[in-house]
Design a protein around this motif. Structure first.
Motif, short mmCIF file in Angstrom:
data_model
loop_
_atom_site.label_atom_id
_atom_site.label_comp_id
_atom_site.label_asym_id
_atom_site.label_seq_id
_atom_site.Cartn_x
_atom_site.Cartn_y
_atom_site.Cartn_z
N SER A 223 37.27 42.76 37.58
CA SER A 223 36.05 42.05 37.21
C SER A 223 35.65 41.18 38.38
O SER A 223 36.51 40.68 39.12
CB SER A 223 36.32 41.19 35.97
OG SER A 223 35.23 40.34 35.72
N GLU B 75 34.28 34.86 37.02
CA GLU B 75 33.26 33.86 36.77
C GLU B 75 33.94 32.50 36.71
O GLU B 75 34.98 32.35 36.09
CB GLU B 75 32.57 34.15 35.43
CG GLU B 75 31.47 33.19 35.08
CD GLU B 75 30.77 33.55 33.79
OE1 GLU B 75 29.95 32.76 33.34
OE2 GLU B 75 31.06 34.62 33.22
N TRP B 76 33.38 31.49 37.37
CA TRP B 76 33.90 30.13 37.34
C TRP B 76 33.08 29.32 36.36
O TRP B 76 31.86 29.36 36.38
CB TRP B 76 33.82 29.48 38.72
CG TRP B 76 34.85 29.98 39.66
CD1 TRP B 76 34.71 30.95 40.60
CD2 TRP B 76 36.21 29.55 39.74
NE1 TRP B 76 35.88 31.15 41.26
CE2 TRP B 76 36.82 30.31 40.75
CE3 TRP B 76 36.96 28.61 39.05
CZ2 TRP B 76 38.15 30.14 41.10
CZ3 TRP B 76 38.29 28.45 39.40
CH2 TRP B 76 38.87 29.21 40.41
#
Length: 78
Positions: free
Chosen positions: A13, A16-17
């Motif tokens: 993937s 995402e943060w």
């Protein structure tokens, strides 16, 4: 969206943060130590509650309430 490689059974993937100040989990009367363990700590067994609680970790974290085997609201807030 994640992609699954069926040959290696790995999930990739872009990631995402998310910026946050608090992560809350619930697991009933069994302490949920999974997130604390991801920070490098090894769970410690407590015979008095018959469950694991977070052990020492190299990263700073604050764990309160049921994760430490403390179930009363007043005790958790203290």
């Amino acid at each position: 969206v994640a992609a699954i490689d069926l040959k290696t059974h790995s999930v990739t993937s872009p990631g995402e943060w998310l910026e946050c100040d608090l992560v809350a989990t619930s697991g009933g009367y069994s302490p949920v130590v999974h997130l604390a363990s991801h920070l490098g700590g090894k769970p410690t067994w407590r015979e008095d509650i018959l469950g694991f609680v977070p052990g020492e970790a190299p990263q700073k974290r604050v764990c309160v309430g049921g994760i430490n085997g403390v179930y009363g609201l007043g005790d958790s807030l203290a």
